[in-house]
Design a protein around this motif. Structure first.
Motif, PDB file in Angstrom:
ATOM      1  N   GLN A 107       0.828  -1.207   0.000  1.00 31.90           N
ATOM      2  CA  GLN A 107       0.000   0.000   0.000  1.00 31.90           C
ATOM      3  C   GLN A 107       0.866   1.261   0.000  1.00 31.90           C
ATOM      4  O   GLN A 107       0.593   2.221  -0.729  1.00 31.90           O
ATOM      5  CB  GLN A 107      -0.921   0.007   1.220  1.00 31.90           C
ATOM      6  N   MET A 108       1.939   1.252   0.804  1.00 31.30           N
ATOM      7  CA  MET A 108       2.821   2.415   0.864  1.00 31.30           C
ATOM      8  C   MET A 108       3.516   2.645  -0.475  1.00 31.30           C
ATOM      9  O   MET A 108       3.696   3.770  -0.937  1.00 31.30           O
ATOM     10  CB  MET A 108       3.856   2.232   1.974  1.00 31.30           C
ATOM     11  N   GLN A 109       3.909   1.545  -1.108  1.00 33.31           N
ATOM     12  CA  GLN A 109       4.547   1.615  -2.415  1.00 33.31           C
ATOM     13  C   GLN A 109       3.596   2.243  -3.443  1.00 33.31           C
ATOM     14  O   GLN A 109       3.973   3.161  -4.185  1.00 33.31           O
ATOM     15  CB  GLN A 109       4.925   0.190  -2.834  1.00 33.31           C
ATOM     16  N   LEU A 110       2.347   1.760  -3.472  1.00 34.63           N
ATOM     17  CA  LEU A 110       1.347   2.299  -4.395  1.00 34.63           C
ATOM     18  C   LEU A 110       1.039   3.762  -4.078  1.00 34.63           C
ATOM     19  O   LEU A 110       0.852   4.585  -4.986  1.00 34.63           O
ATOM     20  CB  LEU A 110       0.056   1.475  -4.311  1.00 34.63           C
ATOM     21  N   MET A 111       0.994   4.076  -2.791  1.00 36.80           N
ATOM     22  CA  MET A 111       0.673   5.431  -2.350  1.00 36.80           C
ATOM     23  C   MET A 111       1.652   6.444  -2.947  1.00 36.80           C
ATOM     24  O   MET A 111       1.259   7.482  -3.464  1.00 36.80           O
ATOM     25  CB  MET A 111       0.740   5.455  -0.813  1.00 36.80           C
ATOM     26  N   TRP A 112       2.953   6.113  -2.900  1.00 40.12           N
ATOM     27  CA  TRP A 112       3.967   6.994  -3.483  1.00 40.12           C
ATOM     28  C   TRP A 112       3.879   7.014  -5.002  1.00 40.12           C
ATOM     29  O   TRP A 112       3.971   8.068  -5.629  1.00 40.12           O
ATOM     30  CB  TRP A 112       5.360   6.549  -3.036  1.00 40.12           C
ATOM     31  N   GLU A 113       3.725   5.852  -5.599  1.00 37.76           N
ATOM     32  CA  GLU A 113       3.666   5.751  -7.064  1.00 37.76           C
ATOM     33  C   GLU A 113       2.525   6.614  -7.627  1.00 37.76           C
ATOM     34  O   GLU A 113       2.708   7.369  -8.583  1.00 37.76           O
ATOM     35  CB  GLU A 113       3.477   4.282  -7.464  1.00 37.76           C
ATOM     36  N   TYR A 114       1.359   6.510  -6.992  1.00 40.59           N
ATOM     37  CA  TYR A 114       0.195   7.253  -7.486  1.00 40.59           C
ATOM     38  C   TYR A 114       0.303   8.748  -7.192  1.00 40.59           C
ATOM     39  O   TYR A 114      -0.266   9.578  -7.922  1.00 40.59           O
ATOM     40  CB  TYR A 114      -1.087   6.710  -6.861  1.00 40.59           C
ATOM     41  N   ALA A 115       0.991   9.106  -6.116  1.00 42.19           N
ATOM     42  CA  ALA A 115       1.071  10.512  -5.695  1.00 42.19           C
ATOM     43  C   ALA A 115       2.178  11.280  -6.420  1.00 42.19           C
ATOM     44  O   ALA A 115       2.182  12.521  -6.406  1.00 42.19           O
ATOM     45  CB  ALA A 115       1.289  10.596  -4.190  1.00 42.19           C
ATOM     46  N   LEU A 116       3.112  10.575  -7.046  1.00 40.62           N
ATOM     47  CA  LEU A 116       4.288  11.233  -7.650  1.00 40.62           C
ATOM     48  C   LEU A 116       3.961  12.442  -8.533  1.00 40.62           C
ATOM     49  O   LEU A 116       4.631  13.474  -8.442  1.00 40.62           O
ATOM     50  CB  LEU A 116       5.112  10.205  -8.454  1.00 40.62           C
TER      51      LEU A 116
END
Length: 396
Positions: A107-116
């Protein structure tokens, strides 16, 4: 003089944060000018940051990563809030499909990827940029630097992440620093293509500082307890295995060991579950959650036995700190355990299970000769390792 950026999340109480404080305290400021980027200026360790570093101003978009989705919408960070909702939905879905115990890393990985796309770049260019805590997207994508270094503190073979997404991020770094040889080995089991850029630099420990802090006065609760005292310092999270500790103490009580009290210093997302487990196990008088403490060392000092019941670790800072305070230490046999201590010499490794924790405590409770041997060998050992920083300077 080289310009160095070090980036991390915040200064809440934790082992990674303590190791960062120690590194900053002992850094070579004659040869390096250091800027510190904290995504959020929060935490009880903020006042421990040395004045020799320049703390950069907080950037509102980056402060969102430790806030709730509700807070983000209240602050009108709609794009990042929406990206957080999507990442949570996708991670929860994968967790159910794959029966993942802890989808939080994914979830943390996706959170950063989507927020970039919604995160600003840092304008200053650095000679070296160091990302101290995973995920490393900020330094990888939003910082200009001639050389980039990422730190790993956990056993990556035990956590669920999207490997291809991770590799894309890892390849932006010239070097990846693991906090132990075992941490490096477990990382390369998952990311074998990165072997040529992984080195080991152990967490910096300052025995003098730890011993001095251990003399601070604390409440009489633990001091006046004349039972056999076990102490653990850890976040209340799945990784740290505090739920298994409660179950292990229940086994010991059922076996007739009434004279054992277990104190836990720390806080975290699993607190409610753990408190319910303590109550259901009738252990309210003997498994005691002390909560967040800025200074855990006086509590470790009171221990008859220090126990780290973790499911996985990179290298637990608190174990080394307990050894510095010459306590008998027991850890579970997580993947990197053998790089943490010398089994039977300056610590004891027990099976990673509820029964294993109970058996290990029972052995050490009964065997005072073994406990004294562990203490004696800790007293003879030198845990000062500031020289580890030379490895980092060489890489820089």
């Amino acid at each position: 003089m080289k310009n160095v950026l070090i980036a991390s999340f915040d200064m809440e109480v934790g082992g990674v944060e303590r190791s960062l404080i120690s590194m900053l305290e002992n850094f070579d400021y004659q040869n390096y000018k250091v800027d510190l980027m904290l995504y959020r200026h929060q935490g009880d360790f903020m006042n421990l940051i040395t004045k020799k570093v320049t703390l950069l101003k907080e950037i509102s978009q980056y402060s969102t990563f430790r806030k709730s989705i509700t807070e983000l919408f209240r602050e009108k960070q709609f794009a990042i809030g929406l990206s957080r909702m999507i990442s949570k939905f996708n991670a929860d879905l994968l967790g159910r499909i794959k029966s993942i115990d802890e989808p939080g890393y994914y979830q943390m990985q996706l959170m950063w990827e989507y927020a970039l796309p919604f995160l600003p770049k840092l304008k200053t260019e650095y000679d070296v940029a160091i990302s101290y805590l995973w995920p490393h997207y900020f330094v990888a994508e939003k910082v200009q630097a001639k050389k980039k270094i990422a730190w790993i503190h956990t056993d990556f073979s035990t956590v669920e992440t999207d490997i291809q997404m991770d590799l894309k991020m890892w390849r932006k770094f010239n070097y990846i620093i693991a906090v132990s040889e075992a941490c490096k080995t477990s990382f390369l089991k998952k990311y074998e293509d990165l072997e040529d850029r992984v080195i080991v630099v152990e967490n910096i420990t300052s025995p003098e500082f730890i011993k001095e802090m251990a003399n601070e006065e604390i409440s009489n609760l633990i001091i006046q307890d004349d039972r056999f005292k076990i102490v653990t310092v850890a976040r209340l999270s799945h990784a740290k295995g505090i739920d298994n500790a409660v179950k292990a103490l229940k086994i010991l009580k059922e076996k007739g060991y009434k004279n054992i009290a277990w104190y836990v210093v720390g806080y975290g997302g699993e607190e409610r579950m753990i408190r319910e487990l303590i109550t259901d196990s009738n252990l309210n008088d003997s498994f005691i959650l002390l909560g967040k403490k800025n200074n855990p060392y006086p509590y470790i000092k009171q221990a008859d036995l220090y126990v780290q019941p973790s499911r996985y670790e990179g290298k637990a800072v608190t174990v080394s700190e307990a050894q510095i305070l010459t306590k008998p230490v027991m850890i579970t046999n997580y993947t990197t355990a053998k790089s943490q201590l010398k089994d039977g010499i300056d610590g004891y490794i027990t099976e990673l299970s509820v029964e294993g924790i109970a058996d290990g405590i029972e052995k050490l409770y009964q065997d005072s000769i073994l406990r004294n041997k562990l203490v004696s060998n800790c007293e003879k050992s030198n845990y000062q390792n500031i020289s580890e920083l030379n490895k980092l300077y060489k890489v820089i």
